[in-house]
Motif scaffolding. Sequence first.
Motif, PDB file in Angstrom:
ATOM      1  N   GLN A   1      -0.422 -42.564   7.877  1.00  0.00           N
ATOM      2  CA  GLN A   1       1.034 -42.538   7.891  1.00  0.00           C
ATOM      3  C   GLN A   1       1.602 -43.845   7.369  1.00  0.00           C
ATOM      4  O   GLN A   1       0.961 -44.893   7.435  1.00  0.00           O
ATOM      5  CB  GLN A   1       1.561 -42.275   9.296  1.00  0.00           C
TER       6      GLN A   1
ATOM      7  N   GLN B   1      -1.560 -40.913  16.038  1.00  0.00           N
ATOM      8  CA  GLN B   1      -1.183 -39.506  15.964  1.00  0.00           C
ATOM      9  C   GLN B   1      -2.289 -38.618  16.491  1.00  0.00           C
ATOM     10  O   GLN B   1      -3.464 -38.980  16.477  1.00  0.00           O
ATOM     11  CB  GLN B   1      -0.843 -39.109  14.541  1.00  0.00           C
TER      12      GLN B   1
ATOM     13  N   ILE C   1       4.947 -44.218  17.853  1.00  0.00           N
ATOM     14  CA  ILE C   1       5.054 -45.529  17.226  1.00  0.00           C
ATOM     15  C   ILE C   1       5.449 -46.533  18.290  1.00  0.00           C
ATOM     16  O   ILE C   1       6.406 -46.313  19.022  1.00  0.00           O
ATOM     17  CB  ILE C   1       6.120 -45.520  16.123  1.00  0.00           C
TER      18      ILE C   1
ATOM     19  N   VAL D   1       5.964 -32.660  15.401  1.00  0.00           N
ATOM     20  CA  VAL D   1       6.105 -31.829  14.218  1.00  0.00           C
ATOM     21  C   VAL D   1       5.270 -30.565  14.402  1.00  0.00           C
ATOM     22  O   VAL D   1       4.108 -30.641  14.805  1.00  0.00           O
ATOM     23  CB  VAL D   1       5.570 -32.586  12.984  1.00  0.00           C
ATOM     24  N   ALA D   2       5.883 -29.426  14.122  1.00  0.00           N
ATOM     25  CA  ALA D   2       5.126 -28.180  14.193  1.00  0.00           C
ATOM     26  C   ALA D   2       4.443 -27.958  12.852  1.00  0.00           C
ATOM     27  O   ALA D   2       5.099 -27.708  11.847  1.00  0.00           O
ATOM     28  CB  ALA D   2       6.063 -27.020  14.510  1.00  0.00           C
TER      29      ALA D   2
ATOM     30  N   GLU E   1       7.462 -38.714  17.506  1.00  0.00           N
ATOM     31  CA  GLU E   1       7.799 -37.635  16.578  1.00  0.00           C
ATOM     32  C   GLU E   1       6.906 -36.444  16.876  1.00  0.00           C
ATOM     33  O   GLU E   1       5.694 -36.594  17.065  1.00  0.00           O
ATOM     34  CB  GLU E   1       7.584 -38.118  15.138  1.00  0.00           C
TER      35      GLU E   1
ATOM     36  N   VAL F   1       9.418 -37.320   8.042  1.00  0.00           N
ATOM     37  CA  VAL F   1      10.300 -37.376   9.200  1.00  0.00           C
ATOM     38  C   VAL F   1      11.300 -38.496   9.004  1.00  0.00           C
ATOM     39  O   VAL F   1      10.921 -39.611   8.643  1.00  0.00           O
ATOM     40  CB  VAL F   1       9.478 -37.658  10.475  1.00  0.00           C
TER      41      VAL F   1
ATOM     42  N   GLU G   1       3.882 -34.389   6.055  1.00  0.00           N
ATOM     43  CA  GLU G   1       5.050 -34.298   6.924  1.00  0.00           C
ATOM     44  C   GLU G   1       5.966 -35.479   6.640  1.00  0.00           C
ATOM     45  O   GLU G   1       5.496 -36.612   6.503  1.00  0.00           O
ATOM     46  CB  GLU G   1       4.587 -34.326   8.382  1.00  0.00           C
TER      47      GLU G   1
ATOM     48  N   MET H   1       9.292 -41.611   7.801  1.00  0.00           N
ATOM     49  CA  MET H   1       7.872 -41.722   8.052  1.00  0.00           C
ATOM     50  C   MET H   1       7.176 -40.584   7.313  1.00  0.00           C
ATOM     51  O   MET H   1       7.578 -39.429   7.416  1.00  0.00           O
ATOM     52  CB  MET H   1       7.543 -41.624   9.527  1.00  0.00           C
TER      53      MET H   1
ATOM     54  N   VAL I   1       3.221 -37.960  16.929  1.00  0.00           N
ATOM     55  CA  VAL I   1       3.051 -39.311  16.425  1.00  0.00           C
ATOM     56  C   VAL I   1       3.815 -40.257  17.333  1.00  0.00           C
ATOM     57  O   VAL I   1       4.994 -40.032  17.608  1.00  0.00           O
ATOM     58  CB  VAL I   1       3.587 -39.452  14.990  1.00  0.00           C
TER      59      VAL I   1
ATOM     60  N   MET J   1      13.261 -41.144  10.555  1.00  0.00           N
ATOM     61  CA  MET J   1      13.345 -41.860  11.816  1.00  0.00           C
ATOM     62  C   MET J   1      14.744 -42.412  12.005  1.00  0.00           C
ATOM     63  O   MET J   1      15.237 -42.542  13.119  1.00  0.00           O
ATOM     64  CB  MET J   1      12.329 -42.994  11.841  1.00  0.00           C
TER      65      MET J   1
ATOM     66  N   HIS K   1       9.296 -44.834  19.141  1.00  0.00           N
ATOM     67  CA  HIS K   1       9.709 -43.532  18.645  1.00  0.00           C
ATOM     68  C   HIS K   1       8.563 -42.534  18.814  1.00  0.00           C
ATOM     69  O   HIS K   1       7.395 -42.881  18.637  1.00  0.00           O
ATOM     70  CB  HIS K   1      10.076 -43.635  17.158  1.00  0.00           C
TER      71      HIS K   1
ATOM     72  N   VAL L   1      -5.854 -38.782   8.885  1.00  0.00           N
ATOM     73  CA  VAL L   1      -4.405 -38.740   9.014  1.00  0.00           C
ATOM     74  C   VAL L   1      -3.903 -40.136   8.708  1.00  0.00           C
ATOM     75  O   VAL L   1      -4.301 -41.093   9.362  1.00  0.00           O
ATOM     76  CB  VAL L   1      -3.985 -38.343  10.443  1.00  0.00           C
TER      77      VAL L   1
ATOM     78  N   MET M   1       1.767 -31.726  15.754  1.00  0.00           N
ATOM     79  CA  MET M   1       1.309 -33.081  15.558  1.00  0.00           C
ATOM     80  C   MET M   1       2.253 -34.014  16.291  1.00  0.00           C
ATOM     81  O   MET M   1       3.467 -33.923  16.138  1.00  0.00           O
ATOM     82  CB  MET M   1       1.263 -33.462  14.091  1.00  0.00           C
TER      83      MET M   1
END
Lengths: 338, 338
Positions: free
Chosen positions: B159, A159, A151, A139-140, A137, B139, B137, B147, A149, B141, A135, B157, A147
């Motif tokens: 997660q 990230q 996985i 992100v603004a 991701e 998210v 953040e 996440m 990320v 998934m 996955h 950072v 950012m």
Amino acid sequence: MLDERKLSVLRAIVEDYVTTREPVGSKALAERHSLGVSPATIRNDMALLEDEGYITQPHTSAGRVPTDTGYRLFVDRLATIKPLSAAERRAIGTFLEGAVDLDDIVLRTVRLLAQVTGQVAVVQYPSLTRSQVRHVEIVAMSPRRLMVVVISTTGRVEQRVLDVAVDLDDSTVAELRNRINEAVDGKLLSEMPDAAAAVAEAMPVEVRPAVAAILATMVESLAGEGEERVVLAGTANLALFGTDFPGSIQPVLEALEEHVILLRLLGEATAPSQVSVRIGHELPVEGLSSTSLVSSSYGATGVGHLGVIGPTRMDYPGTIGAVRAVAQYVGRILEESS
Amino acid sequence: MLDERKLSVLRAIVEDYVTTREPVGSKALAERHSLGVSPATIRNDMALLEDEGYITQPHTSAGRVPTDTGYRLFVDRLATIKPLSAAERRAIGTFLEGAVDLDDIVLRTVRLLAQVTGQVAVVQYPSLTRSQVRHVEIVAMSPRRLMVVVISTTGRVEQRVLDVAVDLDDSTVAELRNRINEAVDGKLLSEMPDAAAAVAEAMPVEVRPAVAAILATMVESLAGEGEERVVLAGTANLALFGTDFPGSIQPVLEALEEHVILLRLLGEATAPSQVSVRIGHELPVEGLSSTSLVSSSYGATGVGHLGVIGPTRMDYPGTIGAVRAVAQYVGRILEESS
DNA sequence: CTTGGCACTCAGTGCCAGGGAGTGCCAGCA
DNA sequence: TGCTGGCACTCCCTGGCACTGAGTGCCAAG
């Protein structure tokens, strides 16, 4: 050149030297092993083995000690790998089962390996470049800061924060996210450059350069060499073998701090999913010239490597068996948890 | 009890012993230091210092060696911290300036410290619990898998992937994200539990339990003890001091592998933003009983700790100076990059 | 309180002899 | 041709021994 008996003599020398830590002489050999010949005969054989460079004597009136080439021959042709006992395998299994996340798996693995072999264990994190993407991701965080990320199926999460030159509204980011996931899902990270290029093409023309830049940075920073990681355990065991290292264990410790070098050594291992042994000067690293590295890749796709570093005078059959078993278990655990 | 001269004698003993590595006798002291008295007088003083437990002799007819309490007195009352030279400070500055991200800062710091002091360096990552939250953040998934990414002002950072019991649609997640960010932005992570509770209250009642659970897990997993990390460098330096450790450096290496213990030791340091010195048996760890730990917190809010571990017979003034300087620089760099 | 003198202690070193493990070589035997 | 026993030789290691030197503690005198 080397008939059956001479090989047996070499094997006996290696085995005895590994257990006793002392140069082994012809008489002791004749007693402890049933070679069926007299010490005098063994002496002749030893003289020949020495001429061929397989053994050497520390000083004139001392017994013989295997050389690097001697160990090499032993490993290649004379040793039969010692499989772990059922109890040991069970212990490994249950110990690794208990891990809660990737960090934990790696930590447990490296400690286990150090403990089982009594030497220094090295475990590489699953390489991102060889992992599949599960996955992505995006992100603004602010209009010009994203950012990313990623996985992987092995459980690694990486990230990066990227600054971009163009304002990107939420819908563009969402579209980008969707397209990227569609394009790279299940792919190897090493295939991302191509996939990324295609994604950039498909985006609206006005953001295309920005997107291309983002993807480039992303791929580069995530798939770069710098992202490989190794973890060590059991360095204290080195001190136990202090006498095996000429002078001091200092250069060895120094070499072990250079993770980049360790990664390179692990990566150089030849056949995939097979245990590789590199002995003494075969290791192209100054400080490790009196150590051996027994390593293997793990995971079906050889997604990472692990190994053990110890003095050249180590129990190769046992160590090889342990490394192989642990690599198998780790591979299995990673597949289960993915 | 201890007049000025006896203190001078103790200082002289510590200084000489640190440089020569050998028990120091009365005659040598009288020669190398201008104490203005004869060896015989010094002998009397030494006898008294020994009675008080500040020095000891390895065997009769040998010189004196400082005890842990001797070093303690030296550090507390006799030593004047050696500031680094201008050139050294400049080198530190430029070396640390070059760092590209937090990992790099920490890596450079620990190597620098090891190199400057010639001992083992320990650097803790900025503690999440003491960092301010810059951004959170969330998210989705998949409908039941979230996440959570937390970014701190120090650049860490972290997660986590959480499984939740209730389906959460995108708009709920978005709302949650907004509320959380509003609530925790700029707050310390340790204040998050309260903020999180308020957020849960404000959410629609049907998702409230799920949200509360999410927040709880999130706070726990991010602010938990387990998240602290340390990095070491310079373990090879230990081998150079091999003779300083009774028997072997093995127990020391073992202790250094227990990062949890190291973290505890670093955390126990007393005064904030001041260099703390713990000597020999003052360290409540078996394997470290012949080492000293010179440590300090760094960052304005004491967001992390760093230190140096070496034999009790170390150059305290120099080491303290180096630790203090590096801690200052790291703090500065972190503030600049935040 | 300081100082010089003095006897004593004890680790470290160099030397030497003896023991022992191990080798290489040689002659004899199958 | 290959194996074996015997033998001389080498050299490490150990223990004993005497010696040296650094360092101490104590004491009596200044």
